[in-house]
Every structure is written in C-alpha cells, then in structure tokens.
Design a protein around this motif. Sequence first.
Motif, PDB file in Angstrom:
ATOM      1  N   PHE A   7       0.867  -1.173   0.000  1.00  0.00           N
ATOM      2  CA  PHE A   7       0.000   0.000   0.000  1.00  0.00           C
ATOM      3  C   PHE A   7       0.902   1.221   0.000  1.00  0.00           C
ATOM      4  CE2 PHE A   7      -2.465  -3.140   2.613  1.00  0.00           C
ATOM      5  CZ  PHE A   7      -3.444  -3.401   1.676  1.00  0.00           C
ATOM      6  N   GLY A  39      -2.148  -1.502  -5.947  1.00  0.00           N
ATOM      7  CA  GLY A  39      -3.358  -0.853  -6.435  1.00  0.00           C
ATOM      8  C   GLY A  39      -3.511  -0.665  -7.921  1.00  0.00           C
ATOM      9  N   LYS A  91      -9.572  -4.219  -1.592  1.00  0.00           N
ATOM     10  CA  LYS A  91      -8.862  -4.687  -0.396  1.00  0.00           C
ATOM     11  C   LYS A  91      -9.071  -6.178  -0.174  1.00  0.00           C
ATOM     12  CE  LYS A  91     -10.729  -1.259   1.643  1.00  0.00           C
ATOM     13  NZ  LYS A  91     -11.258  -0.209   2.496  1.00  0.00           N
ATOM     14  N   GLU A 113      -6.385   1.788   3.659  1.00  0.00           N
ATOM     15  CA  GLU A 113      -6.206   0.426   3.151  1.00  0.00           C
ATOM     16  C   GLU A 113      -5.438  -0.433   4.152  1.00  0.00           C
ATOM     17  OE1 GLU A 113      -6.125   0.934  -1.666  1.00  0.00           O
ATOM     18  OE2 GLU A 113      -4.322   1.520  -0.574  1.00  0.00           O
TER      19      GLU A 113
END
Length: 193
Positions: A7, A39, A91, A113
């Motif tokens: 993240f 991501g 997630k 996140e």
Amino acid sequence: MRKLAVFCGSSEGSNIMYKQVANRLGEELARLKIGLVYGGASVGIMGAVADAVLKNGGHVTGVMPRFLEGREISHKGLTELIVVESMHERKAKMAELADGFLMLPGGPGTLEEFFEIFTWAQLGLHQKPCGFLNVNQYFNPLLALFDHMVKEGFLQEKYRRMALSAEDISDLLQMFHSYEPPAIKTYITRQQT
C-alpha cells in the motif's frame, strides 16, 4: 512468502527518497522472486515500485476499482490487472492474493487500506504479517500513536507488536519471514474475569 501487497501513495511525495526506496523495494522483491500485489496505478510511488519489479523480471498484479481506472491511470504493462467494482473489493482481493502487507509512505487512502487489513489481522480474519517501511521516519508519528493507544488501554500490547516496522527493506522482510501471529482477539469484560 510468494506475494506481498504494498500500500503506498499515488503521488511521489515531496522527498525523492520515497521514490528511491520504492524502486529499491521493487528490485528486492524481484530478486527474491516475491510477486507484488498493489493498487494497479502507473503514477506516484505505486507506479515506481511496480516499474522496478517489472524491470527486474518480477511478477506484478494490480487490483483497481473500475471508477479509478481512468483517474489513477492504470498501469498498462502489468503481468495482470484485476478490475473490481469497489474499494472494498480491492482490499478483499488484495488480502486474498497476498501473503503479507507492507505500507510505504502515502496519504489517507494508503492509511485506510492498511488499517482495514491490520484490523482484519487483529480480529483473526487472516494471520499474515503487516508492517511499515519507515522511510525517512515517515511513520514515527503513527508508531507513537500506536504506543499511545496501548498506554491509554485501547490496544493490547500483543496487537501493537503486530505493527512491524523497520527503516531497512531487508530487516522488514526478515520480520515478515519470522512473524508469528498472536492469538485471536476475544472480548472479555471485567465481570467475566
């Protein structure tokens, strides 16, 4: 560890060190044959870590919500891009795919996140390591807040120890390798004890 979720920010931050460490992390993951799950963006330090893994022959899986696909400029060179419908699905998919979760510097979205995944670990929904790569001591205020939570009785020490932290990539990956999760959280009232 086969796959690590990272993240991190969709911006590069104000210090070149953040992007440099993202590059070094990507190189190290590829060298160790640890796949990256992230991501899915091509920008910021998100893009930097993915580019470094790919440049060094590693495997990269991006997970991006459909509504962000254009805004965050999805990375076109990934090994695999999974498009989901919501942030929650992102997630959940990352949690399913990864064997551990590492946070690089980022903003509120990065923290959100990480904290959901960390909370899932605390509740026993997974037993995978969670940690901060404390680049330029970026996470010192957050680590101090964890300590304050323990002092004020809102976080048990065994769960505080779940928040692994190191300034060096190799040190943090070694912590991940030797991680042993605490017992699953239970809620016992004072009347029950």
